[in-house]
Design an enzyme around this catalytic site. Structure first.
Site, PDB file in Angstrom:
ATOM      1  N   ASN A  75      13.958   4.463  -3.144  1.00  0.00           N
ATOM      2  CA  ASN A  75      13.211   4.490  -1.887  1.00  0.00           C
ATOM      3  C   ASN A  75      13.919   5.475  -0.954  1.00  0.00           C
ATOM      4  O   ASN A  75      14.995   5.173  -0.438  1.00  0.00           O
ATOM      5  CB  ASN A  75      13.203   3.066  -1.309  1.00  0.00           C
ATOM      6  CG  ASN A  75      12.453   2.981  -0.003  1.00  0.00           C
ATOM      7  OD1 ASN A  75      11.979   3.988   0.527  1.00  0.00           O
ATOM      8  ND2 ASN A  75      12.342   1.777   0.530  1.00  0.00           N
ATOM      9  N   LYS A  77      17.717   4.404  -0.848  1.00  0.00           N
ATOM     10  CA  LYS A  77      18.027   3.032  -1.280  1.00  0.00           C
ATOM     11  C   LYS A  77      17.680   2.933  -2.750  1.00  0.00           C
ATOM     12  O   LYS A  77      16.723   3.575  -3.194  1.00  0.00           O
ATOM     13  CB  LYS A  77      17.170   2.016  -0.526  1.00  0.00           C
ATOM     14  CG  LYS A  77      17.491   1.922   0.931  1.00  0.00           C
ATOM     15  CD  LYS A  77      16.670   0.792   1.568  1.00  0.00           C
ATOM     16  CE  LYS A  77      16.756   0.881   3.062  1.00  0.00           C
ATOM     17  NZ  LYS A  77      15.605   0.397   3.762  1.00  0.00           N
ATOM     18  N   ARG A  85       9.141   4.620  -4.477  1.00  0.00           N
ATOM     19  CA  ARG A  85       8.262   4.180  -3.380  1.00  0.00           C
ATOM     20  C   ARG A  85       7.752   5.425  -2.664  1.00  0.00           C
ATOM     21  O   ARG A  85       8.550   6.271  -2.230  1.00  0.00           O
ATOM     22  CB  ARG A  85       9.046   3.315  -2.408  1.00  0.00           C
ATOM     23  CG  ARG A  85       8.200   2.927  -1.232  1.00  0.00           C
ATOM     24  CD  ARG A  85       8.986   2.245  -0.165  1.00  0.00           C
ATOM     25  NE  ARG A  85       8.096   1.899   0.918  1.00  0.00           N
ATOM     26  CZ  ARG A  85       8.432   1.958   2.193  1.00  0.00           C
ATOM     27  NH1 ARG A  85       9.633   2.339   2.556  1.00  0.00           N
ATOM     28  NH2 ARG A  85       7.566   1.627   3.116  1.00  0.00           N
ATOM     29  N   HIS A 106       2.515  -1.380   3.824  1.00  0.00           N
ATOM     30  CA  HIS A 106       3.164  -2.588   3.290  1.00  0.00           C
ATOM     31  C   HIS A 106       2.392  -3.138   2.092  1.00  0.00           C
ATOM     32  O   HIS A 106       2.486  -4.337   1.786  1.00  0.00           O
ATOM     33  CB  HIS A 106       3.232  -3.731   4.327  1.00  0.00           C
ATOM     34  CG  HIS A 106       4.202  -3.512   5.439  1.00  0.00           C
ATOM     35  ND1 HIS A 106       3.972  -3.994   6.704  1.00  0.00           N
ATOM     36  CD2 HIS A 106       5.394  -2.876   5.496  1.00  0.00           C
ATOM     37  CE1 HIS A 106       4.987  -3.674   7.490  1.00  0.00           C
ATOM     38  NE2 HIS A 106       5.861  -2.983   6.774  1.00  0.00           N
ATOM     39  N   GLY A 162       8.415  -8.169   9.777  1.00  0.00           N
ATOM     40  CA  GLY A 162       9.788  -7.644   9.766  1.00  0.00           C
ATOM     41  C   GLY A 162       9.959  -6.756  10.975  1.00  0.00           C
ATOM     42  O   GLY A 162       9.372  -7.017  12.029  1.00  0.00           O
ATOM     43  N   ASN A 163      10.763  -5.702  10.859  1.00  0.00           N
ATOM     44  CA  ASN A 163      10.820  -4.733  11.961  1.00  0.00           C
ATOM     45  C   ASN A 163       9.461  -4.089  12.154  1.00  0.00           C
ATOM     46  O   ASN A 163       8.981  -3.915  13.253  1.00  0.00           O
ATOM     47  CB  ASN A 163      11.874  -3.663  11.670  1.00  0.00           C
ATOM     48  CG  ASN A 163      13.246  -4.160  12.020  1.00  0.00           C
ATOM     49  OD1 ASN A 163      13.426  -4.830  13.035  1.00  0.00           O
ATOM     50  ND2 ASN A 163      14.207  -3.866  11.175  1.00  0.00           N
ATOM     51  N   GLY A 164       8.864  -3.703  11.018  1.00  0.00           N
ATOM     52  CA  GLY A 164       7.457  -3.326  11.016  1.00  0.00           C
ATOM     53  C   GLY A 164       6.684  -4.551  10.544  1.00  0.00           C
ATOM     54  O   GLY A 164       7.160  -5.270   9.667  1.00  0.00           O
ATOM     55  N   ARG A 169       7.384  -0.748  17.838  1.00  0.00           N
ATOM     56  CA  ARG A 169       6.034  -0.130  17.871  1.00  0.00           C
ATOM     57  C   ARG A 169       5.069  -1.030  18.630  1.00  0.00           C
ATOM     58  O   ARG A 169       5.146  -2.258  18.521  1.00  0.00           O
ATOM     59  CB  ARG A 169       5.519   0.057  16.437  1.00  0.00           C
ATOM     60  CG  ARG A 169       6.164   1.224  15.736  1.00  0.00           C
ATOM     61  CD  ARG A 169       5.661   1.324  14.310  1.00  0.00           C
ATOM     62  NE  ARG A 169       6.767   1.235  13.382  1.00  0.00           N
ATOM     63  CZ  ARG A 169       6.664   0.830  12.116  1.00  0.00           C
ATOM     64  NH1 ARG A 169       5.498   0.467  11.620  1.00  0.00           N
ATOM     65  NH2 ARG A 169       7.721   0.801  11.341  1.00  0.00           N
ATOM     66  N   MET A 218      14.376  -9.788  16.453  1.00  0.00           N
ATOM     67  CA  MET A 218      13.839 -11.101  16.811  1.00  0.00           C
ATOM     68  C   MET A 218      14.941 -12.143  17.035  1.00  0.00           C
ATOM     69  O   MET A 218      14.818 -12.996  17.917  1.00  0.00           O
ATOM     70  CB  MET A 218      12.855 -11.569  15.735  1.00  0.00           C
ATOM     71  CG  MET A 218      12.116 -12.823  16.058  1.00  0.00           C
ATOM     72  SD  MET A 218      11.198 -12.741  17.621  1.00  0.00           S
ATOM     73  CE  MET A 218       9.623 -12.106  17.100  1.00  0.00           C
ATOM     74  N   GLU A 267       9.505  -6.068  -2.837  1.00  0.00           N
ATOM     75  CA  GLU A 267       8.752  -4.836  -3.099  1.00  0.00           C
ATOM     76  C   GLU A 267       9.359  -4.052  -4.258  1.00  0.00           C
ATOM     77  O   GLU A 267       8.643  -3.437  -5.046  1.00  0.00           O
ATOM     78  CB  GLU A 267       8.720  -3.979  -1.825  1.00  0.00           C
ATOM     79  CG  GLU A 267       7.913  -4.639  -0.719  1.00  0.00           C
ATOM     80  CD  GLU A 267       8.212  -4.111   0.662  1.00  0.00           C
ATOM     81  OE1 GLU A 267       7.532  -3.201   1.106  1.00  0.00           O
ATOM     82  OE2 GLU A 267       9.146  -4.631   1.313  1.00  0.00           O
TER      83      GLU A 267
END
Ligand code: ADP
Length: 407
Positions: free
Chosen positions: A7, A14, A91, A180, A210-212, A241, A284, A386
Site C-alpha cells: 500500500n 506499508k 492497493r 473504502h 476511522g480517520n476517514g 474532512r 476521537m 483490507e
C-alpha cells in the site's frame, strides 16, 4: 499461498506478508518519510516485538528493497527464498469506471490507472510508483491491483449521478465513485459467514469509522449506495474532512475571506471535520477525553459526528426498504462504544436496539454481536482487514480461480 500486500502513499510504503490459507500475516511493516533526510523503517514479525531503524530511503524502489531485504533475511525465518512469494497485491485508490473487480496488472491496466490520475491526483501516482518498484523487485510473479472504488461500481445511475449538467459526467467523469470498498466488502462477507445468511435478500449497512469514515448500503452482496462521492471528502464528518456541506459555502468563503482555491482544498480536507469543529483534535480518543472534562465544542463535534451516522443509516433503511444488520468497523467503529450507542440511539421504531452490556464489553475485541435479543436488526462489530482482501484477491487471480473464498 504466500502473498505480499503493498500500500503506497506519496512518502510511505506499508506492507504485509500474508499466508492466504491460514489468513494470517507473517510480518508487517512500513517505510515512512521516503525522500526525507532520514526515513523510518519498521517491521514486525507476528508474535514478536516490532523493530525500527532510521536510514535513508530516497524513493519507492529503495523502500521495496528495504522490505524485501528484511523478508529474505535468513535470520528472520520468514521464507526460504523469494520464490516462496507467489503474488503481489497492490492497493490502488482509484479505478475510475474501468474496474469493477481486482485485475492482473499488465500494461493496459497501468494505462487505465494512469487515466484515473486526474480523479485521484494524490493517490494514484504513488500507487503506480509502488507497482513499478515491486514489479522490478519481483518480476516473475503475478501482480494484482485491488481498487478502493471497485466494490461501488454496482451503484445505479440514480445513486451515482450528481444533479449537475450531464455533460459534466460525460466530459469529466464527475460522479459518485465511493471509497473504502475493500473494507465494506470484507465486513459484509464476514457477516454472511458469521450469521449463516447468504448475500441473497440480505440488507446491510456497513459503517467504516476511522480517520476517514464512510457508510455503505449493501443489498444482495452489492454496494447500492455509499457516503463518499467523487472524492473521499463527502458524506460523514471525518477526522479533518468536512463531509457533506452546502457547496455555496465555497463561493461565500471565496468572497468573504478572499481565499484562493487551493487553500479551500486544505481548509475542507485538513482543517475541518472533528478537528475544525472542536478546535482541539482530529483524534476521537482525545475528543472523548476532553468532552468528559467538559469541553463543549468537543462534545458538539462528537454529537454532530453521530448525528450524521444516524441520518445516513435512516436514508439507507429507506433506500433498501429495510435492513438486516448494521456493522461497525475501523478505529472508531471497533473501539468506541459511546459513539456506536449515540449513533444508534432512539432507533427502536426501525427495530434497532443495542444491548448496553454487549456494546461495552471491552474484554472482547473480536467479531461480536452487540444488539439486544429483542432487536429486529443485528448490530455487529467486525474488525476490518483490507490487507487480507487484497491478498486473497491476488491469490485468486494468480491461480485464476473464480471461486469466492468469502462465502
Ligand atoms: P485510519 O483511517 O487512519 O486507518 P483508524 O481506522 O486507525 O484510521 O481509526 C483512527 C480513529 O480511531 C482515530 O480517531 C482514533 O481516535 C479512533 N480510535 C482508536 N481507538 C479508539 C478508542 N479506544 N476509542 C475511541 N476512538 C478510538
Amino acid at each position: 499461498m504466500l502473498v505480499l500486500v503493498i500500500n503506497c502513499g506519496s512518502s510511505s510504503v506499508k506492507y504485509q506478508l500474508i499466508e492466504t490459507k491460514s489468513e494470517d500475516y507473517l510480518c508487517t511493516g512500513m517505510v515512512e518519510r521516503i525522500g526525507a533526510v532520514t526515513s523510518i523503517v519498521k517491521h514486525q514479525i507476528r508474535d514478536q516485538k516490532p523493530v525500527k531503524e532510521t536510514t535513508v530511503v530516497d524513493d519507492h524502489t529503495q523502500a521495496l528493497k528495504a522490505i524485501m531485504d528484511f523478508i529474505l533475511d535468513k535470520e528472520n525465518k520468514l521464507v526460504e527464498s523469494s520464490d516462496d512469494i507467489k503474488a503481489v497485491g497492490h492497493r490502488v485508490v482509484h479505478g475510475g469506471e474501468s474496474f469493477k473487480d481486482s485485475v492482473l496488472i499488465d500494461d493496459s491496466v497501468i494505462e487505465a490507472i494512469e487515466h484515473a490520475i486526474d480523479l485521484a491526483p494524490l493517490h494514484n501516482p504513488p500507487n503506480l510508483r509502488g507497482i513499478e518498484a515491486a514489479r522490478k523487485s519481483l518480476p516473475d510473479i503475478p501482480h494484482v491491483a485491488v481498487f478502493d472504488t471497485a466494490f461501488h461500481q454496482s451503484l445505479s445511475p440514480e445513486a451515482y449521478l450528481y444533479a449537475i449538467p450531464n455533460r459534466m459526467y460525460r466530459r469529466y467523469r464527475i460522479r459518485k465513485y465511493g471509497f473504502h470498498g475493500t473494507s465494506h466488502y470484507y465486513v459484509s462477507r464476514r457477516y454472511y459467514r458469521l450469521s449463516g445468511k447468504g448475500p441473497k435478500n440480505t440488507k446491510l449497512i456497513t459503517c467504516h469509522l476511522g480517520n476517514g469514515s464512510s457508510m455503505t448500503a449493501i443489498k444482495d452482496g452489492q454496494s447500492v449506495d455509499t457516503t463518499m462521492g467523487f472524492t473521499p471528502l463527502s458524506g460523514l464528518i471525518m477526522g479533518t474532512r468536512c463531509g457533506d456541506i452546502d457547496p455555496s459555502i465555497l463561493f461565500y468563503l471565496v468572497e468573504k475571506e478572499e481565499l484562493p482555491l487551493n487553500s479551500l482544498h486544505g481548509l475542507l480536507n485538513r482543517h475541518s471535520g472533528l478537528l475544525g469543529m472542536s478546535g482541539y483534535a482530529a483524534d476521537m480518543r482525545d475528543l472523548i477525553e476532553e468532552a468528559k472534562n467538559g469541553d463543549r465544542r468537543c462534545k458538539q463535534a462528537i454529537e454532530s459526528f453521530c448525528y450524521r451516522i444516524k441520518q445516513f443509516a435512516g436514508s439507507y433503511f429507506s433506500v433498501m426498504n429495510g435492513c438486516d444488520a448494521i456493522i461497525f468497523t475501523a478505529g472508531i467503529g471497533e473501539n468506541a462504544p459511546d459513539i456506536r450507542e449515540r449513533s444508534l440511539s432512539n432507533m427502536e421504531s426501525l427495530g434497532v436496539i443495542l444491548d448496553p452490556d454487549r456494546n461495552r464489553d471491552t474484554e472482547n475485541s473480536g467479531e461480536r454481536l452487540i444488539s439486544s435479543d429483542k432487536s429486529r436488526v443485528d448490530v455487529y462489530v467486525i474488525p476490518t482487514n483490507e490487507e487480507l482482501v487484497i491478498a486473497v484477491d491476488a491469490a485468486k487471480i494468480a491461480t485464476a480461480s473464480k471461486q469466492s473464498p468469502w462465502i
